[in-house]
Design an enzyme around this catalytic site. Sequence first.
Site, PDB file in Angstrom:
ATOM      1  N   GLY A  46       0.833  -1.191   0.000  1.00 10.76           N
ATOM      2  CA  GLY A  46       0.000   0.000   0.000  1.00 10.76           C
ATOM      3  C   GLY A  46       0.874   1.249   0.000  1.00 10.76           C
ATOM      4  O   GLY A  46       2.027   1.194   0.435  1.00 10.76           O
ATOM      5  N   GLN A  51       3.069   9.895   1.379  1.00  8.97           N
ATOM      6  CA  GLN A  51       4.417   9.304   1.415  1.00  8.97           C
ATOM      7  C   GLN A  51       5.301   9.732   0.240  1.00  8.97           C
ATOM      8  O   GLN A  51       6.509   9.594   0.297  1.00  8.97           O
ATOM      9  CB  GLN A  51       4.320   7.776   1.426  1.00  8.97           C
ATOM     10  CG  GLN A  51       3.724   7.225   2.714  1.00  8.97           C
ATOM     11  CD  GLN A  51       3.571   5.727   2.622  1.00  8.97           C
ATOM     12  OE1 GLN A  51       2.576   5.225   2.130  1.00  8.97           O
ATOM     13  NE2 GLN A  51       4.571   5.006   3.073  1.00  8.97           N
ATOM     14  N   CYS A  91       6.135  -0.353   6.970  1.00  7.81           N
ATOM     15  CA  CYS A  91       5.783   0.805   6.157  1.00  7.81           C
ATOM     16  C   CYS A  91       6.973   1.172   5.273  1.00  7.81           C
ATOM     17  O   CYS A  91       8.109   1.155   5.742  1.00  7.81           O
ATOM     18  CB  CYS A  91       5.432   1.977   7.081  1.00  7.81           C
ATOM     19  SG  CYS A  91       5.008   3.486   6.217  1.00  7.81           S
ATOM     20  N   LEU A  92       6.701   1.510   4.030  1.00  9.29           N
ATOM     21  CA  LEU A  92       7.778   1.898   3.114  1.00  9.29           C
ATOM     22  C   LEU A  92       8.490   3.169   3.587  1.00  9.29           C
ATOM     23  O   LEU A  92       9.630   3.411   3.212  1.00  9.29           O
ATOM     24  CB  LEU A  92       7.233   2.099   1.691  1.00  9.29           C
ATOM     25  CG  LEU A  92       6.692   0.838   1.006  1.00  9.29           C
ATOM     26  CD1 LEU A  92       6.091   1.187  -0.348  1.00  9.29           C
ATOM     27  CD2 LEU A  92       7.781  -0.220   0.853  1.00  9.29           C
ATOM     28  N   HIS A 133      -4.066   1.703   7.895  1.00  7.34           N
ATOM     29  CA  HIS A 133      -2.682   2.200   7.902  1.00  7.34           C
ATOM     30  C   HIS A 133      -2.520   3.333   6.864  1.00  7.34           C
ATOM     31  O   HIS A 133      -1.957   4.389   7.177  1.00  7.34           O
ATOM     32  CB  HIS A 133      -1.755   1.017   7.598  1.00  7.34           C
ATOM     33  CG  HIS A 133      -0.307   1.354   7.449  1.00  7.34           C
ATOM     34  ND1 HIS A 133       0.663   0.812   8.261  1.00  7.34           N
ATOM     35  CD2 HIS A 133       0.342   2.161   6.571  1.00  7.34           C
ATOM     36  CE1 HIS A 133       1.847   1.292   7.889  1.00  7.34           C
ATOM     37  NE2 HIS A 133       1.680   2.097   6.857  1.00  7.34           N
ATOM     38  N   GLU A 134      -3.032   3.106   5.660  1.00 11.83           N
ATOM     39  CA  GLU A 134      -2.881   4.108   4.594  1.00 11.83           C
ATOM     40  C   GLU A 134      -3.724   5.359   4.863  1.00 11.83           C
ATOM     41  O   GLU A 134      -3.286   6.473   4.586  1.00 11.83           O
ATOM     42  CB  GLU A 134      -3.243   3.516   3.222  1.00 11.83           C
ATOM     43  CG  GLU A 134      -2.406   2.312   2.785  1.00 11.83           C
ATOM     44  CD  GLU A 134      -0.905   2.517   2.897  1.00 11.83           C
ATOM     45  OE1 GLU A 134      -0.435   3.670   2.777  1.00 11.83           O
ATOM     46  OE2 GLU A 134      -0.204   1.522   3.125  1.00 11.83           O
ATOM     47  N   HIS A 137      -1.984   7.650   7.108  1.00 11.82           N
ATOM     48  CA  HIS A 137      -0.988   8.482   6.419  1.00 11.82           C
ATOM     49  C   HIS A 137      -1.626   9.777   5.905  1.00 11.82           C
ATOM     50  O   HIS A 137      -1.039  10.850   6.008  1.00 11.82           O
ATOM     51  CB  HIS A 137      -0.393   7.749   5.202  1.00 11.82           C
ATOM     52  CG  HIS A 137       0.753   6.835   5.522  1.00 11.82           C
ATOM     53  ND1 HIS A 137       1.910   7.265   6.135  1.00 11.82           N
ATOM     54  CD2 HIS A 137       0.941   5.520   5.282  1.00 11.82           C
ATOM     55  CE1 HIS A 137       2.747   6.241   6.256  1.00 11.82           C
ATOM     56  NE2 HIS A 137       2.189   5.167   5.752  1.00 11.82           N
TER      57      HIS A 137
HETATM   58 NI    NI Z   1       2.879   3.237   5.584  1.00 10.42          NI
END
Ligand code: NI
Length: 167
Positions: A46, A51, A91-92, A133-134, A137
């Site tokens: 995701g 991000q 998480c990226l 989670h997304e 963000h």
């Molecule tokens: Ni993330």
Amino acid sequence: MAILKILQYPDERLHTVACRVDQVDDEIRQLVRDMAETMYAAQGVGLAATQVDVHRQVIVVDTSESKDRLQVFINPEILASCGEEESEEGCLSVPGIYEKVQRAEKITLNALNENGQPLTLEAEGFLAVCLQHEIDHLHGRVFVEHLSQLKQGRIRTKLKKRQRENL
Ligand code: NI
């Protein structure tokens, strides 16, 4: 298409609150394509626009094993949630850190797809975790902020050290 640069925690820009998308136009569709390419290249499940330093309410998700089921959510809004579930998240924007986070087990959400059409989705399990989670963000919240201050401090120190070493 282009691979975008992913902001790394504790970058302050990750705390920006994203604006709603008024119109799903070609510019947004281009963003969606670039975000999808960036997510797949980084082997993520995701990615939120926040991000990649674009502060619009856009997320892309693909929780399939075959990595061929892209889901796009524009202006996502959680209408209802129930149950509780704890699972390990990564998480990226927080590379190499995996921590258990408590989330709702099931959610119902409203959003627009990449054609601007409204959709309602009921999600549970891994997809529900991923969407929460997304969406966090987009509200300027990184998953580690669900952890204790002590743990957050340790993660910040570790990542800052690693970022210095990689300069
Ligand atoms: Ni993330």
